[in-house]
Design a protein around this motif. Structure first.
Motif, PDB file in Angstrom:
ATOM      1  N   GLU A  60     -22.583  18.021 128.125  1.00 34.25           N
ATOM      2  CA  GLU A  60     -22.148  17.525 129.127  1.00 34.25           C
ATOM      3  C   GLU A  60     -20.742  18.174 129.538  1.00 34.25           C
ATOM      4  O   GLU A  60     -20.217  18.037 130.602  1.00 34.25           O
ATOM      5  CB  GLU A  60     -21.840  15.908 129.047  1.00 34.25           C
ATOM      6  CG  GLU A  60     -21.121  15.263 130.468  1.00 34.25           C
ATOM      7  CD  GLU A  60     -20.805  14.044 130.110  1.00 34.25           C
ATOM      8  OE1 GLU A  60     -20.200  13.171 131.089  1.00 34.25           O
ATOM      9  OE2 GLU A  60     -20.825  13.384 128.995  1.00 34.25           O
ATOM     10  N   GLU A  61     -20.080  18.543 128.481  1.00 29.47           N
ATOM     11  CA  GLU A  61     -18.640  19.276 128.572  1.00 29.47           C
ATOM     12  C   GLU A  61     -17.709  17.918 129.160  1.00 29.47           C
ATOM     13  O   GLU A  61     -16.787  18.491 129.841  1.00 29.47           O
ATOM     14  CB  GLU A  61     -18.669  20.201 129.838  1.00 29.47           C
ATOM     15  CG  GLU A  61     -19.414  21.436 129.490  1.00 29.47           C
ATOM     16  CD  GLU A  61     -18.974  22.236 128.202  1.00 29.47           C
ATOM     17  OE1 GLU A  61     -17.952  23.147 128.313  1.00 29.47           O
ATOM     18  OE2 GLU A  61     -19.222  21.967 127.225  1.00 29.47           O
ATOM     19  N   GLY A  62     -17.930  16.867 128.278  1.00 33.62           N
ATOM     20  CA  GLY A  62     -16.784  15.966 128.715  1.00 33.62           C
ATOM     21  C   GLY A  62     -17.459  14.577 128.307  1.00 33.62           C
ATOM     22  O   GLY A  62     -18.713  14.386 128.320  1.00 33.62           O
ATOM     23  N   GLY A  63     -16.558  13.746 128.078  1.00 37.94           N
ATOM     24  CA  GLY A  63     -17.202  12.217 127.951  1.00 37.94           C
ATOM     25  C   GLY A  63     -17.354  11.808 126.487  1.00 37.94           C
ATOM     26  O   GLY A  63     -17.210  10.572 126.336  1.00 37.94           O
ATOM     27  N   GLY A  64     -17.889  12.778 125.623  1.00 39.66           N
ATOM     28  CA  GLY A  64     -17.869  12.226 124.222  1.00 39.66           C
ATOM     29  C   GLY A  64     -16.607  11.758 123.549  1.00 39.66           C
ATOM     30  O   GLY A  64     -15.613  12.380 123.994  1.00 39.66           O
ATOM     31  N   GLY A  65     -16.626  11.005 122.648  1.00 38.08           N
ATOM     32  CA  GLY A  65     -15.591  10.507 121.859  1.00 38.08           C
ATOM     33  C   GLY A  65     -15.319  11.269 120.557  1.00 38.08           C
ATOM     34  O   GLY A  65     -16.439  11.501 119.758  1.00 38.08           O
ATOM     35  N   LEU A  66     -14.060  11.860 120.446  1.00 37.01           N
ATOM     36  CA  LEU A  66     -13.831  12.445 119.234  1.00 37.01           C
ATOM     37  C   LEU A  66     -13.372  11.586 118.007  1.00 37.01           C
ATOM     38  O   LEU A  66     -12.519  10.587 118.347  1.00 37.01           O
ATOM     39  CB  LEU A  66     -12.510  13.622 119.469  1.00 37.01           C
ATOM     40  CG  LEU A  66     -12.247  14.290 118.358  1.00 37.01           C
ATOM     41  CD1 LEU A  66     -13.442  15.319 117.993  1.00 37.01           C
ATOM     42  CD2 LEU A  66     -10.941  15.202 118.501  1.00 37.01           C
ATOM     43  N   VAL A  67     -14.192  11.582 116.833  1.00 34.95           N
ATOM     44  CA  VAL A  67     -13.754  10.657 115.837  1.00 34.95           C
ATOM     45  C   VAL A  67     -13.275  11.417 114.696  1.00 34.95           C
ATOM     46  O   VAL A  67     -13.557  12.553 114.481  1.00 34.95           O
ATOM     47  CB  VAL A  67     -14.863   9.761 115.544  1.00 34.95           C
ATOM     48  CG1 VAL A  67     -15.365   8.929 116.857  1.00 34.95           C
ATOM     49  CG2 VAL A  67     -16.017  10.538 115.211  1.00 34.95           C
ATOM     50  N   ARG A  68     -12.457  10.801 113.776  1.00 39.83           N
ATOM     51  CA  ARG A  68     -11.798  11.104 112.546  1.00 39.83           C
ATOM     52  C   ARG A  68     -12.518  10.410 111.499  1.00 39.83           C
ATOM     53  O   ARG A  68     -12.593   9.122 111.458  1.00 39.83           O
ATOM     54  CB  ARG A  68     -10.228  10.922 112.450  1.00 39.83           C
ATOM     55  CG  ARG A  68      -9.726  11.979 113.589  1.00 39.83           C
ATOM     56  CD  ARG A  68      -8.137  11.844 113.423  1.00 39.83           C
ATOM     57  NE  ARG A  68      -7.662  10.525 113.980  1.00 39.83           N
ATOM     58  CZ  ARG A  68      -7.103   9.662 113.171  1.00 39.83           C
ATOM     59  NH1 ARG A  68      -7.196   9.662 111.748  1.00 39.83           N
ATOM     60  NH2 ARG A  68      -6.696   8.216 113.475  1.00 39.83           N
ATOM     61  N   ILE A  69     -13.230  11.051 110.521  1.00 44.15           N
ATOM     62  CA  ILE A  69     -13.960  10.289 109.401  1.00 44.15           C
ATOM     63  C   ILE A  69     -13.332  10.536 108.161  1.00 44.15           C
ATOM     64  O   ILE A  69     -12.997  11.956 107.732  1.00 44.15           O
ATOM     65  CB  ILE A  69     -15.303  10.950 109.369  1.00 44.15           C
ATOM     66  CG1 ILE A  69     -15.911  11.171 111.038  1.00 44.15           C
ATOM     67  CG2 ILE A  69     -16.398  10.285 108.600  1.00 44.15           C
ATOM     68  CD1 ILE A  69     -17.259  11.828 111.234  1.00 44.15           C
ATOM     69  N   LYS A  70     -13.052   9.698 107.604  1.00 44.96           N
ATOM     70  CA  LYS A  70     -12.516   9.929 106.051  1.00 44.96           C
ATOM     71  C   LYS A  70     -13.367   9.175 105.005  1.00 44.96           C
ATOM     72  O   LYS A  70     -13.889   8.062 105.258  1.00 44.96           O
ATOM     73  CB  LYS A  70     -11.237   9.419 105.959  1.00 44.96           C
ATOM     74  CG  LYS A  70     -10.229  10.047 106.928  1.00 44.96           C
ATOM     75  CD  LYS A  70      -8.670   9.512 106.650  1.00 44.96           C
ATOM     76  CE  LYS A  70      -7.721  10.116 107.619  1.00 44.96           C
ATOM     77  NZ  LYS A  70      -6.301   9.365 107.593  1.00 44.96           N
ATOM     78  N   HIS A  71     -13.172   9.462 103.890  1.00 42.54           N
ATOM     79  CA  HIS A  71     -13.831   8.965 102.719  1.00 42.54           C
ATOM     80  C   HIS A  71     -12.874   7.731 102.131  1.00 42.54           C
ATOM     81  O   HIS A  71     -13.500   6.579 101.659  1.00 42.54           O
ATOM     82  CB  HIS A  71     -14.038   9.799 101.387  1.00 42.54           C
ATOM     83  CG  HIS A  71     -14.875  10.837 101.731  1.00 42.54           C
ATOM     84  ND1 HIS A  71     -14.518  12.264 102.169  1.00 42.54           N
ATOM     85  CD2 HIS A  71     -16.295  10.959 101.722  1.00 42.54           C
ATOM     86  CE1 HIS A  71     -15.790  13.062 102.189  1.00 42.54           C
ATOM     87  NE2 HIS A  71     -16.672  12.172 101.886  1.00 42.54           N
ATOM     88  N   ARG A  72     -11.716   7.926 102.365  1.00 42.59           N
ATOM     89  CA  ARG A  72     -10.696   6.765 102.169  1.00 42.59           C
ATOM     90  C   ARG A  72      -9.868   6.477 103.369  1.00 42.59           C
ATOM     91  O   ARG A  72      -9.458   7.723 104.230  1.00 42.59           O
ATOM     92  CB  ARG A  72      -9.916   7.004 100.870  1.00 42.59           C
ATOM     93  CG  ARG A  72     -10.741   7.094  99.771  1.00 42.59           C
ATOM     94  CD  ARG A  72     -10.024   7.461  98.506  1.00 42.59           C
ATOM     95  NE  ARG A  72      -9.181   8.583  98.429  1.00 42.59           N
ATOM     96  CZ  ARG A  72      -9.672   9.739  98.279  1.00 42.59           C
ATOM     97  NH1 ARG A  72     -11.106   9.942  97.810  1.00 42.59           N
ATOM     98  NH2 ARG A  72      -9.150  10.923  98.374  1.00 42.59           N
ATOM     99  N   VAL A  73      -9.314   5.575 103.464  1.00 42.78           N
ATOM    100  CA  VAL A  73      -8.157   5.028 104.614  1.00 42.78           C
ATOM    101  C   VAL A  73      -6.877   5.493 104.589  1.00 42.78           C
ATOM    102  O   VAL A  73      -6.007   5.422 105.375  1.00 42.78           O
ATOM    103  CB  VAL A  73      -8.267   3.479 104.802  1.00 42.78           C
ATOM    104  CG1 VAL A  73      -7.557   2.842 104.061  1.00 42.78           C
ATOM    105  CG2 VAL A  73      -7.882   3.289 106.257  1.00 42.78           C
ATOM    106  N   GLU A  74      -6.634   6.057 103.382  1.00 44.82           N
ATOM    107  CA  GLU A  74      -5.066   6.351 103.229  1.00 44.82           C
ATOM    108  C   GLU A  74      -4.925   7.625 104.115  1.00 44.82           C
ATOM    109  O   GLU A  74      -5.504   8.469 104.386  1.00 44.82           O
ATOM    110  CB  GLU A  74      -5.046   7.063 101.815  1.00 44.82           C
ATOM    111  CG  GLU A  74      -5.104   5.842 100.653  1.00 44.82           C
ATOM    112  CD  GLU A  74      -6.289   5.696 100.202  1.00 44.82           C
ATOM    113  OE1 GLU A  74      -7.266   5.820 100.564  1.00 44.82           O
ATOM    114  OE2 GLU A  74      -6.717   4.504  99.491  1.00 44.82           O
TER     115      GLU A  74
END
Length: 418
Positions: A101-115
């Protein structure tokens, strides 16, 4: 054929030889990097999205007026039931974006731990439900699909805290290179932990641009319907309906689906210009820049090669006219036409060889500069090898005409005055 006489002749034409050597070196440096850019662009725009593109289209639906989240969510459920009941429709679901789409998608940060010290892996997300995998046309390679009771309803200010998620194989390999991803817990945007319940084969994100090229297949499916009301929400009060049709039914459903939604509830806006988009159209638009760069670079390569060939032809023709008496002398002393032809071809091979050595160094330097300033990987040496071979063949082809004219010089030229 002795090399020493050739080098002696070249020393008498130092400036002309130097100009051709520099032209060949610059041509190799530019052409090799340009061909490498073309290759990377073609590979990028040719990648599969992981979806059934031939039978998939989207409807960009904007709500008219404002309502609360429960009413929007109920309307989305009704819309989906309407779409799934249409003849020729295989499946449908609602999201905030769609592939390419070239826009609209959400960028997410993924971690194994929340620190905070934990390094995050970036990914792109789609809101999805239990119909999303079938609608996309992708396949589960591990784990299970969402259940209906796991699909939440999000308002414009609700935080995304999914209990379960589904990710792509590419993202799973990055997060868990040494083990299976199904059953593992991760943290999205430092929220509560989410359990990975499934892994799909491939699913491209909503961005195809170079800024997300390293993560555009690292996709997360979040079990939710986003009920955007339009009161300052991030997605401007709209929803994207993705619809997968049965084979041969795409054109018919493209006409019937928007009409069915409007007939069900007229408090919506589906733009006649870009309200309905097929995935094939989205691919063409998303990769227009890559395609344009590839065509432009290809044209630059052709023009440079033609200019280099023209320079070789011109210089060789000039040298033939300057050496007619010496060529006649060699013919009078017993040199055959083949000897004269090989002389000029060997001379050209030496000039091109010197230019290629210099061009390899310039090509590597140019690639390192491009890596520093642009998102371009390291160019393999075989690309320079292909460029060098192409220039060598071009040089031999370009010199062949003047060499044949030199070979045709009669021995009588030796008796003429300078």
């Amino acid at each position: 054929m002795q090399i020493r006489p050739i080098l002696a002749a070249l020393r008498r034409h130092k400036m002309a030889t130097l100009l051709i050597v520099l032209q060949i070196a610059l041509t190799l440096a530019v052409v090799s990097n340009a061909l490498f850019i073309v290759k990377t662009r073609v590979v990028h725009l040719s990648r599969p999205s992981g979806t059934d593109e031939a039978h998939l289209f989207v409807i960009n639906n904007q709500w008219i007026g404002q309502s609360d989240t429960p009413h929007i969510d109920a309307q989305m459920r009704t819309d989906l039931a309407t779409l799934r009941s249409l003849p020729g429709v295989r499946d449908a679901f609602a999201s905030q974006a769609y592939p390419l789409e070239e826009g609209g998608g959400g960028l997410v940060r993924i971690k194994h731990r929340v620190e905070r010290t934990t390094k995050a892996q970036l990914g792109l997300s789609y809101f999805a439900d239990e119909h999303a995998i079938d609608t996309f046309g992708t396949a589960l390679v591990a784990g299970r699909n969402f259940r209906a009771d796991e699909i939440g309803s999000l308002g414009p200010y609700d935080k995304v805290v999914p209990v379960v998620i589904i990710i792509t194989r590419d993202l799973a390999n990055k997060l868990f290179p040494d083990g299976a991803a199904v059953g593992q817990r991760v943290y999205l945007n430092d929220a509560s932990p989410s359990t990975i319940i499934g892994v799909v084969d491939r699913l491209q994100g909503s961005y195809a641009g170079s800024s997300t090229r390293s993560i555009d297949e690292d996709t997360v499916l979040v079990p939710a319907r986003y009920a955007s009301t339009g009161d300052g929400a991030a997605f401007a009060g709209g929803v994207v309906y993705l619809v997968r049709t049965q084979p041969g039914q795409l054109e018919a459903v493209l006409r019937s689906a928007p009409a069915a939604l409007v007939a069900q509830n007229r408090m919506r806006l589906i733009s006649p210009e870009n309200g309905v988009v097929t995935l094939a159209q989205a691919r063409t638009k998303a990769y227009a820049t890559d395609r344009g760069v590839a065509i432009m670079m290809g044209a630059v390569c052709v023009l440079l090669l033609l200019a280099t060939a023209g320079g070789i032809v011109g210089l060789s023709s000039f040298w033939v006219s300057q050496r007619r008496r010496s060529i006649g002398v060699r013919r009078a002393l017993g040199a055959t036409r083949g000897d004269i032809l090989r002389y000029f071809q060997t001379e050209n091979a030496l000039i091109v060889g010197i230019g290629v050595v210099l061009g390899v160094a310039l090509g590597i330097a140019a690639n390192l500069s491009l890596m520093t300033h642009y998102e371009l990987p390291r160019m393999p040496l075989w690309v320079l090898g292909v460029g060098a071979l192409l220039l060598w063949l071009l040089g031999q082809l370009a010199v062949f005409g003047p060499a044949r004219r030199a070979a045709a010089v009669p021995p009588v030229e030796a008796t003429r005055s300078v």
